[in-house]
Design an enzyme around this catalytic site. Sequence first.
Site, PDB file in Angstrom:
ATOM      1  N   GLU A   1       0.339  -1.753  -2.097  1.00 40.53           N
ATOM      2  CA  GLU A   1       0.605  -2.491  -0.861  1.00 40.53           C
ATOM      3  C   GLU A   1       0.814  -3.977  -1.107  1.00 40.53           C
ATOM      4  O   GLU A   1       0.732  -4.781  -0.175  1.00 40.53           O
ATOM      5  CB  GLU A   1      -0.560  -2.291   0.125  1.00 40.53           C
ATOM      6  CG  GLU A   1      -1.860  -2.960  -0.269  1.00 40.53           C
ATOM      7  CD  GLU A   1      -2.737  -2.132  -1.200  1.00 40.53           C
ATOM      8  OE1 GLU A   1      -3.944  -2.407  -1.251  1.00 40.53           O
ATOM      9  OE2 GLU A   1      -2.216  -1.209  -1.863  1.00 40.53           O
TER      10      GLU A   1
ATOM     11  N   ASP B   1       3.013   5.538   3.896  1.00 36.50           N
ATOM     12  CA  ASP B   1       4.368   5.251   3.407  1.00 36.50           C
ATOM     13  C   ASP B   1       5.241   4.665   4.516  1.00 36.50           C
ATOM     14  O   ASP B   1       6.043   3.751   4.278  1.00 36.50           O
ATOM     15  CB  ASP B   1       5.014   6.532   2.873  1.00 36.50           C
ATOM     16  CG  ASP B   1       4.399   6.996   1.558  1.00 36.50           C
ATOM     17  OD1 ASP B   1       3.651   6.205   0.938  1.00 36.50           O
ATOM     18  OD2 ASP B   1       4.665   8.145   1.152  1.00 36.50           O
TER      19      ASP B   1
ATOM     20  N   ASP C   1      -0.184  -9.064   0.877  1.00 37.27           N
ATOM     21  CA  ASP C   1      -0.980  -7.857   0.678  1.00 37.27           C
ATOM     22  C   ASP C   1      -1.381  -7.306   2.041  1.00 37.27           C
ATOM     23  O   ASP C   1      -1.965  -8.030   2.873  1.00 37.27           O
ATOM     24  CB  ASP C   1      -2.227  -8.185  -0.153  1.00 37.27           C
ATOM     25  CG  ASP C   1      -2.956  -6.933  -0.600  1.00 37.27           C
ATOM     26  OD1 ASP C   1      -2.678  -6.451  -1.708  1.00 37.27           O
ATOM     27  OD2 ASP C   1      -3.811  -6.429   0.169  1.00 37.27           O
TER      28      ASP C   1
ATOM     29  N   ASN D   1      -4.420   4.800   4.805  1.00 36.69           N
ATOM     30  CA  ASN D   1      -4.115   6.039   4.083  1.00 36.69           C
ATOM     31  C   ASN D   1      -5.189   7.096   4.312  1.00 36.69           C
ATOM     32  O   ASN D   1      -4.901   8.275   4.532  1.00 36.69           O
ATOM     33  CB  ASN D   1      -3.992   5.751   2.587  1.00 36.69           C
ATOM     34  CG  ASN D   1      -2.566   5.454   2.170  1.00 36.69           C
ATOM     35  OD1 ASN D   1      -1.615   5.823   2.848  1.00 36.69           O
ATOM     36  ND2 ASN D   1      -2.404   4.761   1.050  1.00 36.69           N
TER      37      ASN D   1
END
Length: 388
Positions: A297, A271, A254, A262
Amino acid sequence: MRLDVPTLFLMTVAVTFMVGALFLLSWSQTRRERALAIWGIAHLAGSVASCMLGLRGAIPDPVSIGLGNAVMIGAYGLIWSGVRAFEGRRPLLGWALAGSVVWLGACLAPAFYASLPARIIVASIIAGSYCALGAWTVWRGRGEPLVSRYPALILLGTYAVIYWVRIPLAAFIPPPAFAPGSDSPWFAILCFVGTLYSIAIAFVLMALTKERAEREQRLAAETDALTGIASRRAFVARAEACLAIRPAALLLLDLDHFKAINDRYGHSVGDAVLTAFCHAASPMLPRSAVFGRLGGEEFACLLPETGPVLAARFAESVRDSVGRIAHPDYPDLRVGVSIGIAAAGAGGALDDLLRRADGALYGAKHSGRDQVMVDETPIPEAAVVLAA
């Protein structure tokens, strides 16, 4: 049983025409597969050529013999060109029609035009070569596993051999002259074989395009569109199949503070980080690993025949590689990954493995992130694979 030549002739023309129309209809529904259009034109040309050849005696010989055979040879060249287009290569339409030009040029020589064996030999060399080139092109594309690929290879190769066998036969056993209006068994056989070939090649080529479309849809469903690795569905299916027969360790990965990335840098950078993570992690994993994106993620990797100790080494390599990810436009961007590890023997349940790895991942997150933590649940000793 006696074959009626006029009926066979009409059947050959009609079947070849309908096959060509079906190819063009399929192309109109799938415009990106231009091979269908080329094959459609090839079969329509073949039906016109069959009609001209069949009307020998009713139309001038230069049209029937000269032009009719030129169109037929061009049809074979177009089939090869269509195969090239199907395999992602340039169609080479000029070379596909070069055989017709050679034939017409030869027909301008009176001695050649007057010799039936010579005409058969030249036509057979050219048409057989186009069929052989088609077979070779299909063989070169065998890296794409399609069920109908080998039937297409056999069909095109066999037809090439049939044409080439005519060469020594025409040279040493001069064929009798015949006209379509007669009851010549040779013309009946020619019509019958031509009809079978049109049906068979149409079936196989249509099957190839259908199988490719299905394969592309299946791969799209099994591949994560952003990262290019296995989707959750594909990962679960492959991991369960592997775990059913082999012991394995599971890495649950993770990305740390991904939401903050983000929010601060935007989703396009987020991305890019996900893609960079996969590119960084993949080389650190063994070739037998099953690597997939579970969502957002979160990623998972199943390592067959691997115990907790060796799995932890792989995980540390991944963590170190991910820590070196950098974005040229954002020098302050830092990427870390927390990894939880659990192991199970052959026949273990993937759900249980995911649950235990998730617990270890939670521990890694709770202890400060950017760490590797191993679930301590005992594994049957026979199933443990010790690190080398």
